[in-house]
Design an enzyme around this catalytic site. Structure first.
Site, mmCIF file in Angstrom:
data_model
loop_
_atom_site.group_PDB
_atom_site.id
_atom_site.type_symbol
_atom_site.label_atom_id
_atom_site.label_comp_id
_atom_site.label_asym_id
_atom_site.label_seq_id
_atom_site.Cartn_x
_atom_site.Cartn_y
_atom_site.Cartn_z
ATOM 1 N N ASN A 49 -3.786 -4.382 -25.863
ATOM 2 C CA ASN A 49 -4.706 -4.413 -26.996
ATOM 3 C C ASN A 49 -4.635 -3.055 -27.692
ATOM 4 O O ASN A 49 -4.662 -2.005 -27.043
ATOM 5 C CB ASN A 49 -6.130 -4.711 -26.521
ATOM 6 C CG ASN A 49 -7.044 -5.074 -27.669
ATOM 7 O OD1 ASN A 49 -7.241 -4.301 -28.591
ATOM 8 N ND2 ASN A 49 -7.609 -6.271 -27.615
ATOM 9 N N ALA A 50 -4.565 -3.065 -29.002
ATOM 10 C CA ALA A 50 -4.400 -1.825 -29.773
ATOM 11 C C ALA A 50 -5.716 -1.101 -30.051
ATOM 12 O O ALA A 50 -5.709 -0.030 -30.664
ATOM 13 C CB ALA A 50 -3.699 -2.140 -31.103
#
Length: 194
Positions: A49-50
């Site tokens: 997840n960024a």
């Protein structure tokens, strides 16, 4: 029909409480934590997840820090985190698997009452925005809020690369700068008697 039965028999999942201080000026809303986040009891815990790499670039709250310190840095910057959905049925982690009929929204009237300086609400992706618009009823007379959808930081949202997501998420820092400028007292013009 089989998919509907699967969803209706899926276990109920519950989101976390809000991460906020009374002086928060910006609220970032996800939809519902995924399985990795629920297992870790941490927002945005999936390793691809960024979200935290973006928060690292914007506020120095990156993955190199312990989770509690990342949250503290966001709070110090005026950023609050929460999810739109308090509980729902969802097999797996994908937003597309959420049983819409099972959704219960979090208590936003209470949150906005406890955090009276929040003026900007950012949705982490389209599902969070759609769930908010469908399930949340804000109290009449609530102060004006600005809403904006940002590209999802989820690894399932691969339509944009990291650089494009980071560029879009600059809007959070800009909203905080605008809020800071609006709250800074301006000098009054002085009138001198002749």
């Amino acid at each position: 029909m089989g998919d509907q039965v699967l969803v209706r028999t899926a276990p109920q999942v519950c989101s976390f409480g809000p991460v906020c201080r009374a002086d928060a000026r910006v609220l970032i809303l996800g939809s519902m934590p995924g399985e990795a986040s629920l297992a870790a009891a941490q927002y945005y815990a999936h390793p691809r997840n960024a979200f935290w790499p973006i928060m690292g670039r914007l506020f120095g709250a990156g993955l190199e820090l312990p989770y509690a310190e990342r949250l503290a840095r966001l709070n110090d910057a005026g950023v609050a985190l929460w999810d739109v959905i308090a509980r729902c049925r969802r097999p797996g982690s994908l937003d597309s698997a959420i049983d819409r009929d099972s959704v219960e929204a979090n208590d936003f009237a209470r949150l906005f009452g406890a955090c009276p300086q929040i003026r900007h609400v950012f949705f982490n992706g389209g599902t969070a925005e759609a769930a908010f618009r469908r399930h949340v009823r804000l109290p009449p007379g609530l102060r004006p809020l600005r809403f904006a959808r940002l590209p999802s930081t989820s690894p399932a949202h691969a339509a944009r690369d990291f650089a494009a997501k980071l560029a879009a998420w600059q809007a959070v820092r800009e909203a905080l700068a605008d809020a800071e400028a609006a709250s800074t007292p301006r000098p009054h013009a002085l009138a001198y008697a002749a």
